[in-house]
Motif scaffolding. Structure first.
Motif, short mmCIF file in Angstrom:
data_model
loop_
_atom_site.label_atom_id
_atom_site.label_comp_id
_atom_site.label_asym_id
_atom_site.label_seq_id
_atom_site.Cartn_x
_atom_site.Cartn_y
_atom_site.Cartn_z
N LYS A 169 0.83 -1.20 0.00
CA LYS A 169 0.00 0.00 0.00
C LYS A 169 0.87 1.26 0.00
O LYS A 169 1.84 1.36 0.76
N ASP A 170 0.50 2.20 -0.83
CA ASP A 170 1.28 3.43 -0.95
C ASP A 170 0.80 4.43 0.10
O ASP A 170 0.11 5.40 -0.19
N TYR A 171 1.19 4.19 1.35
CA TYR A 171 0.77 5.08 2.43
C TYR A 171 1.60 6.35 2.45
O TYR A 171 2.81 6.33 2.21
N ASN A 172 0.95 7.44 2.75
CA ASN A 172 1.64 8.67 3.05
C ASN A 172 2.21 8.51 4.46
O ASN A 172 1.47 8.38 5.42
N PHE A 173 3.54 8.50 4.58
CA PHE A 173 4.14 8.17 5.88
C PHE A 173 3.77 9.18 6.96
O PHE A 173 3.55 8.81 8.11
N GLU A 174 3.69 10.46 6.60
CA GLU A 174 3.31 11.47 7.59
C GLU A 174 1.94 11.15 8.17
O GLU A 174 1.72 11.21 9.38
N TYR A 175 1.00 10.78 7.28
CA TYR A 175 -0.33 10.43 7.74
C TYR A 175 -0.31 9.18 8.61
O TYR A 175 -0.96 9.11 9.66
N LEU A 176 0.43 8.17 8.18
CA LEU A 176 0.53 6.93 8.95
C LEU A 176 1.10 7.20 10.34
O LEU A 176 0.61 6.68 11.35
N TYR A 177 2.11 8.04 10.39
CA TYR A 177 2.74 8.40 11.67
C TYR A 177 1.72 9.03 12.61
O TYR A 177 1.59 8.62 13.77
N LYS A 195 -13.43 13.39 22.53
CA LYS A 195 -13.60 14.36 21.45
C LYS A 195 -12.36 14.38 20.55
O LYS A 195 -11.23 14.31 21.02
N VAL A 196 -12.61 14.51 19.25
CA VAL A 196 -11.52 14.57 18.28
C VAL A 196 -10.59 15.73 18.59
O VAL A 196 -9.37 15.63 18.46
N SER A 197 -11.17 16.84 19.05
CA SER A 197 -10.37 18.05 19.30
C SER A 197 -9.28 17.79 20.35
O SER A 197 -8.19 18.37 20.27
N TYR A 198 -9.57 16.96 21.33
CA TYR A 198 -8.58 16.66 22.36
C TYR A 198 -7.36 15.99 21.74
O TYR A 198 -6.21 16.40 22.00
N TYR A 199 -7.58 14.99 20.92
CA TYR A 199 -6.46 14.24 20.33
C TYR A 199 -5.72 15.08 19.30
O TYR A 199 -4.49 15.01 19.19
N ALA A 200 -6.46 15.89 18.55
CA ALA A 200 -5.82 16.78 17.58
C ALA A 200 -4.91 17.77 18.30
O ALA A 200 -3.78 18.03 17.87
N THR A 206 -4.93 20.26 13.56
CA THR A 206 -6.35 20.58 13.67
C THR A 206 -7.19 19.30 13.63
O THR A 206 -6.73 18.26 13.14
N SER A 207 -8.41 19.39 14.14
CA SER A 207 -9.33 18.25 14.09
C SER A 207 -9.60 17.84 12.65
O SER A 207 -9.69 16.65 12.33
N ARG A 208 -9.73 18.82 11.78
CA ARG A 208 -9.98 18.54 10.37
C ARG A 208 -8.82 17.77 9.75
O ARG A 208 -9.03 16.82 8.98
N LYS A 209 -7.59 18.16 10.11
CA LYS A 209 -6.41 17.48 9.57
C LYS A 209 -6.33 16.04 10.08
O LYS A 209 -6.01 15.12 9.32
N LEU A 210 -6.62 15.85 11.35
CA LEU A 210 -6.59 14.50 11.91
C LEU A 210 -7.61 13.61 11.21
O LEU A 210 -7.31 12.46 10.86
N THR A 211 -8.81 14.13 10.99
CA THR A 211 -9.83 13.35 10.30
C THR A 211 -9.43 13.05 8.86
O THR A 211 -9.66 11.95 8.36
N GLU A 212 -8.83 14.02 8.20
CA GLU A 212 -8.33 13.79 6.84
C GLU A 212 -7.33 12.63 6.83
O GLU A 212 -7.36 11.77 5.94
#
Length: 276
Positions: A169-177, A195-200, A206-212
């Motif tokens: 699988k061609d994972y984006n390593f930054e995302y995988l990390y 809440k997503v905001s806590y982990y982000a 950002t929460s949006r980036k984490l979800t992406e």
């Protein structure tokens, strides 16, 4: 609470027989991996409970377990089980090392453990136990280098048993990390933070980036992953413990049993009493 060995505290790596670890824990067989990555070398049959799920590990296997996992070792006789524990700081020296650590070996999304055959058992016993001991007696730097090499060899052998379609699988390593760091935080904090905001915030994104990132890696939103974690923990508790629904809801961080029941109904399709 188990106190880590001086060696693990000092250099971020240790290898010890399970008997020794249990003895240091005053006979208690319950542990938490904390911030450490663990590899079990199982040379005789072993029963183990990881995150309330029972596993029988046959002799001749190695088991990979990621950080912040609760483990209870079953009763068994003999000294032929070893535990390697190490920190990410100890192992990560290159991008390749980071890819190894963030792989399915320690972040198997289908299970809390990854099991692979212990290849060349007799040869590896010499390398891991006898030679490592000699290095330790002679020179600390040699010992650290040998320990890093030994972990890498175990992981390389285990990679042979990950399905080919997964390794390609061609994972984006930054995302995988970031997604794997999110999973470590979730494993640690799911009882208190939902809440997503806590982990982000913990990851400084950002929460949006984490979800992406989670959608890219797993096809699920960060919120879905948090919900699935809570549902899975409830299912394990209801199936593998004698706790009441009220006790489980409190343990999972819900202050009101009614809210907990509605949460389970909404996301699992049944009320907790219907799932028991």
């Amino acid at each position: 609470m188990y106190t880590i060995t001086d060696q693990l505290k000092d250099i971020g790596f240790s290898i010890n027989p399970l008997d020794y670890i249990i003895k240091r824990n005053n006979g208690n067989r319950q542990f938490n991996t904390s911030n450490y990555f663990c590899i079990l070398i199982v040379l005789q049959d072993l029963d183990v409970l990881v995150e309330n799920v029972f596993h029988t590990i046959k002799a001749g296997n190695i088991v990979f377990i990621g950080p912040h996992k609760n483990i209870i070792f079953g009763e068994r006789k003999g000294p032929e089980i070893y535990i390697i524990a190490f920190s990410s700081c100890f192992y990560e020296r290159s991008t390749k090392d980071s890819l190894f650590l963030n792989s399915q070996l320690f972040f198997n999304y289908n299970s809390d453990i990854f099991v692979a055959p212990f290849l060349n058992k007799d040869e590896k016993k010499v390398v891991l136990m006898e030679r490592m001991e000699n290095y330790q007696l002679k020179d600390k730097n040699l010992y650290v280098a040998a320990a890093h090499n030994a972990i890498e060899r175990l992981m390389l052998d285990a990679f042979l048993h990950i399905p080919a379609e997964e390794t390609k699988k061609d994972y984006n390593f930054e995302y995988l990390y970031y997604v794997n760091k999110f999973k470590i935080l979730l494993q640690r904090d799911y009882k208190k933070a939902k809440k997503v905001s806590y982990y982000a915030s913990e990851l400084n994104i950002t929460s949006r980036k984490l979800t992406e990132m989670t959608e890219y890696i797993s096809g699920k939103t960060a919120k879905q992953i948090i919900i699935e974690k809570l549902i899975n923990e409830f299912e394990k508790a209801i199936n593998f413990s004698n706790h009441t629904i009220s006790e489980i809801s409190y343990e999972l961080g819900f202050s009101d049993e009614g809210n907990f029941s509605n949460f389970i109904k909404k996301h699992a399709g049944k009320y907790p009493s219907e799932m028991k």
